[in-house]
Design a protein around this motif. Structure first.
Motif: not given
Ligand code: SAM
Ligand code: SF4
Length: 468
Positions: A183-185, A301, A367-369
């Protein structure tokens, strides 16, 4: 892992009730492998591959969702295919349109809404159900198959016929791991490919042996996070990638091994030792760091710092001094300042690369980004990318230039473009142009490099200077 590939699979074999499928592949090597496996699945229903949409009965787009542009390309391609279909229908023919890959998984039925010409949509974990999906679509129903499969896809996908494997050349991809839990953001992979799954050793060994038996001399193991592979070894133990490589190295007739793509956090001691011990494990490693700034790495992350990466590279280089590195870089991740970008330039200078892929950060919904503050303006991203690419291109040129005058082993892959030439691959992945007298496809020959072209090397077996 991320070199943009758009590839048509060569046609392979014939069948009594011949229907033709044109498979177009976008994105990474994993999609290239998947396209072959989908073609193998369709072969069971009498489909053979064609490299032209004009004589196809089905077009299958194997898509990529990693950046916005990659996903958008799919919709413009569907528009083009729809025109071809209309022309075919006007002449009494037809054309079925299928969308597979990560756009299929991410957008599912939205694809049919936005592009009603599409007949079926199938996600990457269900390719073994392709035959059923096509059969249903033939009844006139729109089919969307994106549920994660509980059963093992690889158990159910048919192996290709030997002559099909032979037609695919002396190098082959072999997927050993799929999905990602990191889970890289910035990244959609955990959402489109699902959580991490590793294939067991026995399945991998069987497939590798079949490939070698069909003439394959080099295998590249694939995974979204290939060095996180941990499979059942059949001896009540979980193996890691290092151990798997030693086992594969025992296969008679297999000459070269590679693996891609790796995460720095999963480079364990056993894997580094495999680089030290196995000469057939090629001295080239794609190990993306993404950024040189600790602040940005944290926001991404990635769970390592720039210095962790530098130390890791030192360890790998002490184990295998001739190893060359490649990587992926993202510029303009949210919050990236000039200083952060400078840290990326510095890590590139410190590490030095034989090749690399670099991208502007592309916002991926979900995605969080995408929801982070301080998104970087497009013009700033462009300017940074240009500077980074200039540096990386210079490093690539320097690396290639450093090979001039040296001898190296080259795996001959195919005839060259010009008469009398044959093209092979260096240990560091550059194409090497040789005179055809040096050997045959599948041979490993030792040649001296006399010249560098833009993306390839020329051996001194070619007497005349090319391209001048
Ligand atoms: N698993 C690999 C790793 O951890 O480095 C990367 C695999 S990813 C499929 C391939 C590359 O695409 C990444 O290394 C990254 O550089 C790039 N990428 C992924 N998402 C991106 C985004 N949202 N914008 C720009 N580049 C992206
Ligand atoms: Fe994407 Fe990160 Fe997984 Fe690589 S490790 S596939 S970049 S989430």
């Amino acid at each position: 892992m991320s070199a943009p590939i758009i590839e048509k699979i060569p046609s392979a074999g014939t069948n009594t009730d011949t229907k033709k499928v044109f498979v177009k592949t976008y994105g990474c090597q994993m999609n290239v492998y998947d396209s072959q496996r989908m073609a193998d699945a369709l072969a069971k229903d009498g489909y053979v591959e064609t490299s032209s949409m004009d004589d196809a009965d089905m077009v299958l787009l194997n898509t990529c969702h990693i950046r916005e542009k990659a996903a958008e390309k799919v919709y413009s391609e569907i528009g083009r295919i729809r025109m071809v279909r209309e022309e075919k229908r006007a002449n009494g023919g037809d054309l079925m349109i299928g969308v597979a890959g990560c756009v299929a998984q991410a957008e599912g039925k939205e694809i049919i809404k936005r592009a009603p010409a599409v007949d079926f949509v199938i996600g990457p974990t269900t390719y073994h159900r392709l035959g059923e999906v096509v059969a249903k679509a033939k009844t006139g129903k729109k089919v969307v198959e994106t549920e994660y499969a509980v059963e093992d896809k690889f158990e159910h996908l048919p192996a290709p016929a030997k002559k099909v494997m032979m037609s695919r050349g002396v190098t082959s991809f072999l997927t050993v791991q799929e999905g990602c839990d990191k889970f890289c953001t910035f990244c959609v992979v955990p959402y489109t490919r699902g959580s991490e799954v590793s294939r067991p050793v026995s399945q991998i060994m069987d497939e590798a042996k079949r490939l070698v038996d069909a003439g394959v001399r080099e295998i590249t193991l694939l995974g979204q996070n290939v060095n996180a592979w941990h499979g059942a070894g059949g001896d009540d133990r979980e193996w890691g990638l290092g151990e798997l490589l030693y086992k594969l190295a025992e296969i008679d007739g297999l000459k070269r091994l590679r693996y891609v793509t790796s995460h720095p956090r999963d480079m364990d001691d056993a894997l580094i030792e495999a680089h030290r011990d196995l000469s057939m494990l090629m001295p080239y490693l794609h190990l993306p760091v993404q950024s040189g700034s600790d602040k940005i790495l944290k926001a991404m992350n990635r769970k390592h710092t720039g210095d962790d990466y530098r130390k890791l590279i030192d360890r790998i280089r002490s184990a295998r001094p001739d190893i060359a590195l490649s990587g992926d870089f993202i510029v303009g991740f949210p919050g990236e300042t000039d200083e952060d970008f400078e840290d990326t330039m510095q890590i590139v200078r410190d590490v030095t690369h034989a090749a690399a892929y670099s991208f502007k950060y592309s916002t991926r919904p979900g995605t969080p980004g995408a929801d982070m503050p301080n998104q970087v303006p497009e013009d700033v991203k462009s300017e940074r990318l240009q500077r980074l690419q200039a540096l990386l291109t210079q490093q690539q040129k320097d690396f290639m230039q450093s090979l001039v005058g040296k001898n190296m082993d080259v795996l001959i892959e195919k005839p060259g473009r010009e008469a009398g030439q044959i093209v092979g691959r260096s240990p560091w992945l550059q194409p090497v142009i040789c005179h055809e007298s040096v050997g045959e496809v599948g041979d490993i020959v030792n040649v001296k490099i006399s010249q560098v072209m833009v993306n390839s090397l020329v051996s001194d077996t070619i007497a005349t200077k090319l391209g001048q």
